[in-house]
Each structure stands twice: as C-alpha cells, then as structure tokens.
Design a protein around this motif. Structure first.
Motif, PDB file in Angstrom:
ATOM      1  N   VAL A 171       0.868  -1.175   0.000  1.00 12.93           N
ATOM      2  CA  VAL A 171       0.000   0.000   0.000  1.00 12.93           C
ATOM      3  C   VAL A 171       0.905   1.224   0.000  1.00 12.93           C
ATOM      4  N   VAL A 172       0.779   2.045  -1.021  1.00 17.43           N
ATOM      5  CA  VAL A 172       1.618   3.233  -1.156  1.00 17.43           C
ATOM      6  C   VAL A 172       0.805   4.445  -0.711  1.00 17.43           C
ATOM      7  N   GLY A 173       1.171   4.978   0.452  1.00 17.88           N
ATOM      8  CA  GLY A 173       0.441   6.101   1.030  1.00 17.88           C
ATOM      9  C   GLY A 173      -0.391   5.648   2.209  1.00 17.88           C
ATOM     10  N   ALA A 174      -0.095   6.169   3.396  1.00 22.45           N
ATOM     11  CA  ALA A 174      -0.801   5.774   4.617  1.00 22.45           C
ATOM     12  C   ALA A 174      -1.685   6.888   5.131  1.00 22.45           C
ATOM     13  N   GLY A 175      -2.330   7.596   4.193  1.00 21.44           N
ATOM     14  CA  GLY A 175      -3.381   8.528   4.587  1.00 21.44           C
ATOM     15  C   GLY A 175      -4.640   7.746   4.913  1.00 21.44           C
ATOM     16  N   MET A 176      -5.783   8.439   4.986  1.00 21.34           N
ATOM     17  CA  MET A 176      -7.020   7.774   5.377  1.00 21.34           C
ATOM     18  C   MET A 176      -7.356   6.601   4.455  1.00 21.34           C
ATOM     19  N   ILE A 177      -7.317   6.836   3.138  1.00 17.99           N
ATOM     20  CA  ILE A 177      -7.640   5.763   2.196  1.00 17.99           C
ATOM     21  C   ILE A 177      -6.662   4.604   2.348  1.00 17.99           C
ATOM     22  N   GLY A 178      -5.372   4.915   2.419  1.00 21.83           N
ATOM     23  CA  GLY A 178      -4.368   3.868   2.542  1.00 21.83           C
ATOM     24  C   GLY A 178      -4.552   3.033   3.795  1.00 21.83           C
ATOM     25  N   LEU A 179      -4.851   3.670   4.927  1.00 19.43           N
ATOM     26  CA  LEU A 179      -5.038   2.941   6.182  1.00 19.43           C
ATOM     27  C   LEU A 179      -6.273   2.046   6.128  1.00 19.43           C
ATOM     28  N   LEU A 180      -7.296   2.502   5.437  1.00 17.47           N
ATOM     29  CA  LEU A 180      -8.489   1.661   5.284  1.00 17.47           C
ATOM     30  C   LEU A 180      -8.226   0.515   4.308  1.00 17.47           C
ATOM     31  N   ILE A 181      -7.429   0.764   3.274  1.00 19.59           N
ATOM     32  CA  ILE A 181      -7.060  -0.310   2.346  1.00 19.59           C
ATOM     33  C   ILE A 181      -6.302  -1.404   3.095  1.00 19.59           C
ATOM     34  N   VAL A 182      -5.416  -1.018   4.005  1.00 22.88           N
ATOM     35  CA  VAL A 182      -4.700  -2.009   4.814  1.00 22.88           C
ATOM     36  C   VAL A 182      -5.694  -2.912   5.538  1.00 22.88           C
ATOM     37  N   GLN A 183      -6.712  -2.308   6.133  1.00 19.74           N
ATOM     38  CA  GLN A 183      -7.686  -3.087   6.896  1.00 19.74           C
ATOM     39  C   GLN A 183      -8.540  -3.970   5.994  1.00 19.74           C
ATOM     40  N   VAL A 184      -8.871  -3.473   4.811  1.00 19.91           N
ATOM     41  CA  VAL A 184      -9.649  -4.288   3.868  1.00 19.91           C
ATOM     42  C   VAL A 184      -8.799  -5.467   3.380  1.00 19.91           C
ATOM     43  N   LEU A 185      -7.527  -5.228   3.096  1.00 24.07           N
ATOM     44  CA  LEU A 185      -6.628  -6.313   2.706  1.00 24.07           C
ATOM     45  C   LEU A 185      -6.530  -7.363   3.812  1.00 24.07           C
ATOM     46  N   ARG A 186      -6.434  -6.902   5.034  1.00 21.61           N
ATOM     47  CA  ARG A 186      -6.366  -7.825   6.169  1.00 21.61           C
ATOM     48  C   ARG A 186      -7.651  -8.653   6.255  1.00 21.61           C
ATOM     49  N   ALA A 187      -8.813  -7.992   6.087  1.00 23.87           N
ATOM     50  CA  ALA A 187     -10.092  -8.703   6.130  1.00 23.87           C
ATOM     51  C   ALA A 187     -10.220  -9.699   4.986  1.00 23.87           C
ATOM     52  N   ALA A 188      -9.541  -9.414   3.868  1.00 24.50           N
ATOM     53  CA  ALA A 188      -9.572 -10.321   2.713  1.00 24.50           C
ATOM     54  C   ALA A 188      -8.606 -11.488   2.886  1.00 24.50           C
ATOM     55  N   GLY A 189      -7.827 -11.480   3.952  1.00 25.83           N
ATOM     56  CA  GLY A 189      -6.916 -12.580   4.230  1.00 25.83           C
ATOM     57  C   GLY A 189      -5.571 -12.477   3.560  1.00 25.83           C
ATOM     58  N   CYS A 190      -5.218 -11.296   3.059  1.00 28.68           N
ATOM     59  CA  CYS A 190      -3.933 -11.099   2.382  1.00 28.68           C
ATOM     60  C   CYS A 190      -2.801 -11.522   3.323  1.00 28.68           C
ATOM     61  N   SER A 191      -1.879 -12.334   2.816  1.00 26.08           N
ATOM     62  CA  SER A 191      -0.885 -12.962   3.695  1.00 26.08           C
ATOM     63  C   SER A 191       0.181 -12.007   4.194  1.00 26.08           C
ATOM     64  N   ARG A 192       0.518 -10.988   3.405  1.00 24.52           N
ATOM     65  CA  ARG A 192       1.557 -10.043   3.829  1.00 24.52           C
ATOM     66  C   ARG A 192       1.242  -8.681   3.258  1.00 24.52           C
ATOM     67  N   ILE A 193       1.171  -7.675   4.144  1.00 29.53           N
ATOM     68  CA  ILE A 193       0.799  -6.320   3.753  1.00 29.53           C
ATOM     69  C   ILE A 193       1.936  -5.378   4.132  1.00 29.53           C
TER      70      ILE A 193
END
Length: 323
Positions: A171-193
């Motif tokens: 995830v490139v950019g840890a603003g609001m959208i980026g931080l939410l993308i991290v959480q969505v990736l985690r919920a999707a079961g992504c193995s490494r973020i």
C-alpha cells in the motif's frame, strides 16, 4: 439553514441558505456528521479545479431523514441513514451493468466544475436521491458512518487488485484511504501487507491497523520491497497518493505479471516506466470511487473487522469550519 460556504478559494464562511426541497425521488437529510475528504482540501485551495466557488462542499456524511419525496418508498422520517457520494442516473449502459461509478451522467455531491454544480453536506441539510441512500445499523455512530464512503472506496480498490489468501500487497500512502485499504486487505486474508509513506506517524498507524511491515518512502522503496519479497516483488500494489514518484515506486515494486491499482488522484498527469510495464507484463488498473460496496462496508464496520474510531482525529461543530 446554516451552511459552510467556500465563497472563494481558501476562504470558508458560515452563511444562511434556503433549506433544500426534496424532489419526488429524493430525501432530505438532516446532517449529523460529515467528514473532510482530501479532495475537499484540494478543492479549498483551488488546486483540483473541482470545487469552483461558491460551493458547499462535503460528501462523506450521515444523518436522519427529515423529509421524503412523493415517489420515495422504503424510508421514513427519522431513519438513520448514510448516502453514496456518487449520484448516478440509474439508466445509462454503465448503470445497467452495475458500474454506477462510471455513469455517463455521474455527479459527485459537494462538487462544482465546468459540467455541473451539486451542493454538499457541510450544511444542516442536504437533499439526495433515495437510490443512493442506505439505512444505518443501530450500533454505528454517525461519526463512524461518515467514514463509510471512504471505506467503500477502499473495498472497491482492493476488489480490483484481485488479492487472495496467499497474496502479498504493498500500500503506497498511509493517509485515510491507505489505512483503510490495509484493513480491507487484512479482512480479505492477504498474507503479507507492506505500507510505505514519508510520515513516520502514519507508518505507526499502519502497523496499528494491520500492516506487517512499513517502509519509509524516502528510501528506495522498490529495493526494500524486493528484500522483503525475496526479490520477486509483491503481487499487487495499491497506490493511494497520486503523484509521479509514488506511481513509479508502485510499478517497480510489483512482480512480473503483478497488478498496480491507482486510487490516488492528485496529479493530472504522471510519467510511467513504459518498458518495465510492458516487458514485465504489469497491469495498471484505475479505481474510481465505489460501485455498490456500501453494504459490505457496513458489514465490516459493524463486525469490527474494520476500525475507524482511531482514525478520527477531531470532532468539531459546523460553526468552527471557518476557524
């Protein structure tokens, strides 16, 4: 009603405006909470060209229905609701295919440009078509619900990245959208973020919400990603900044055959390493707003799979907007 008006670039003022009337297919919402989007910031200073004054901005909102148009069914006065920022026509070819974010007649709440002007939710009331309105779960506060628009954008972006349980993602950019993308990736079961940003405090937040590793954007991001990904690169990079350097870093950090999803939308044009894209068969995928992800966004917030309370930095009344 009271409204926060962008009367000229870099100048907000409280003003009195007529309460909007709900058209036959609309509901009038008494706004309880409205978030400030990065696009509002770039509208405020005139850099985006998408908030031509005078305009009432704001599109990430929630509240209670105050009045209902004559043709509206399924809602009642007093219902707790949120609504999409995209106002789609519902009849064009894209809408019929479910791609409402690509609607030929698309408008965005709180935007004024050469093509249209649509008053937003930095006001006591806003009128919106009932087709973009969603009833809120009882356990979601209005402040959390004002984040649903942003969560839906993150869900849409991740869906286009096509990640699976064994995927690695950057995830490139840890603003609001980026931080939410991290959480969505985690919920999707992504193995490494992995997450990169220039701001160390944002990288700390990224770790708090589920990033497995963080990288300073001031370093050689592609090289550092290569070390963490055993030289192959990540399966997908989701770019949430919108500048040339971050787009280039995203492209250089994915493996052969990888996907780069472009969410950031600040610079109107960027230069890309064409030969790397072609010879490594990298897919560049734009991601625009959301397309029906609100119910899923509410599910994830209601279940606690996505947390937004820690991302809300301040709550202030409308009257403090000009300060």
């Amino acid at each position: 009603m009271k409204a926060l008006l962008l009367s000229q670039y870099k100048h907000l003022e409280m003003t009195d405006l007529p309460v909007p009337r709900a058209e036959p297919d609309e509901v009038l919402v008494r706004v309880a909470a409205c978030g400030i989007c990065g696009s509002d910031i770039h509208g405020y200073d005139g850099s985006s060209g998408r908030r031509i004054p005078p305009i009432v901005m704001g599109h990430e909102a929630a509240g209670r229905i105050a009045a209902i148009g004559s043709r509206v069914t399924g809602f009642a006065e007093g219902d707790r609701v949120t609504f999409d920022s995209t106002i789609y026509c519902g009849t064009c070819g894209y809408c019929r295919r479910g791609e409402v974010n690509l609607c030929d007649n698309r408008q965005v709440l709180g935007v004024s440009c050469a093509d249209y002007r649509r008053a937003g939710a930095f006001a006591e009331f806003v009128a919106v078509p009932s087709r973009i309105v969603y009833r809120l779960p009882a356990n979601l506060s209005f402040e959390e619900a004002a984040m649903l628009e942003t969560v839906s954008v993150a869900i849409h972006a991740v869906s286009l990245a096509q990640v699976s349980a064994d995927s690695t993602a950057l995830v490139v950019g840890a603003g609001m959208i980026g931080l939410l993308i991290v959480q969505v990736l985690r919920a999707a079961g992504c193995s490494r973020i992995l997450v990169t940003d220039i701001d160390s405090s944002r990288l700390k937040l990224a770790q708090d919400v589920g990033a497995h590793a963080t990288l300073s954007a001031t370093s050689d991001v592609a090289r550092e990603v290569g070390k963490l990904a055993r030289g192959a690169g990540v399966d997908a990079a989701i770019e949430a900044v919108g500048h040339g350097d971050s787009v280039k870093a995203s492209i250089e950090s994915v493996r052969k055959g990888g996907t780069v999803v472009l969410v950031g939308n600040i610079a109107p044009e960027v230069t890309v390493p064409l030969q790397k894209i072609v010879t490594r068969q990298i897919r560049l995928q734009g991601s625009c707003a959301s397309a029906g992800e609100y119910p899923r966004a509410m599910e994830l917030l209601e279940s606690g799979a996505i947390q937004v309370k820690n991302l809300i930095t301040a709550i202030a009344p409308l009257v403090e907007g000009p300060l």
